[in-house]
Design an enzyme around this catalytic site. Structure first.
Site, PDB file in Angstrom:
ATOM      1  N   THR A  22      62.346  24.566 -20.154  1.00  0.00           N
ATOM      2  CA  THR A  22      63.639  23.901 -20.226  1.00  0.00           C
ATOM      3  C   THR A  22      64.516  24.491 -19.132  1.00  0.00           C
ATOM      4  OG1 THR A  22      65.387  23.081 -21.696  1.00  0.00           O
ATOM      5  CG2 THR A  22      64.759  25.387 -21.964  1.00  0.00           C
ATOM      6  N   CYS A  28      74.275  25.526 -23.868  1.00  0.00           N
ATOM      7  CA  CYS A  28      73.142  25.228 -24.745  1.00  0.00           C
ATOM      8  C   CYS A  28      72.310  26.490 -24.944  1.00  0.00           C
ATOM      9  CB  CYS A  28      72.252  24.142 -24.148  1.00  0.00           C
ATOM     10  SG  CYS A  28      73.018  22.511 -24.060  1.00  0.00           S
ATOM     11  N   HIS A  45      65.764  22.933 -27.276  1.00  0.00           N
ATOM     12  CA  HIS A  45      66.955  23.042 -26.430  1.00  0.00           C
ATOM     13  C   HIS A  45      68.126  22.553 -27.275  1.00  0.00           C
ATOM     14  CE1 HIS A  45      68.686  22.574 -22.150  1.00  0.00           C
ATOM     15  NE2 HIS A  45      69.694  22.433 -22.985  1.00  0.00           N
TER      16      HIS A  45
END
Length: 142
Positions: A22, A28, A45
């Site tokens: 990711t 995040c 994520h």
């Protein structure tokens, strides 16, 4: 070695020798779970700390409290055991802290707290983390 991309509010589960990736984590948080005996890993994520912060609540990978149980379910379906799972966190930065009036916790901090709470509720130990700060991150989980 195959590489599986995990986008925002997404997740994936893989067995060795795969790589879960990711990129572009700001506020995040990436949650990685690993069963070292079975060689199975999962990566989510996380976009938001709680479902209350979104109109669209059907995507379980979007929120910490629903993504952790989702990863556990999917990993167990591939042979992992919940009792062997270990977790790591990355992300949770305050990318634009200088532009925001200081009023309580930033989104990155809230995401990290929600991820820790979800791991605690699931009984999964947190064995590593790279969180906070004012810079982005990417995760390559082998």
């Amino acid at each position: 070695m195959s590489e599986i991309r995990v986008r925002v509010a997404d997740y994936a589960v893989s067995a060795a020798p795969g790589v879960l990736v990711t990129i572009g984590l700001g506020s995040c948080v990436a949650i990685s779970l690993h069963d070292p005996v079975a060689g199975i890993g999962g990566l989510a994520h996380i976009l938001l700390p709680t479902e209350a912060m979104s109109r669209e609540r059907g995507n379980r990978a979007k929120f910490a409290g629903t993504a952790v149980p989702l990863l556990v379910e999917q990993m167990q379906a591939r042979g992992a055991r919940a009792s062997r799972l270990q977790a790591k966190l990355a992300g949770g930065a305050s990318m634009f802290a200088a532009l925001v009036v200081a009023q309580g916790l930033q989104m990155g901090e809230r995401n990290v707290m929600a991820c820790r709470a979800a791991l605690l509720a699931a009984g999964i130990p947190l064995v590593g983390q790279d969180i906070g700060g004012d810079y982005g991150r990417s995760v390559y989980f082998h």
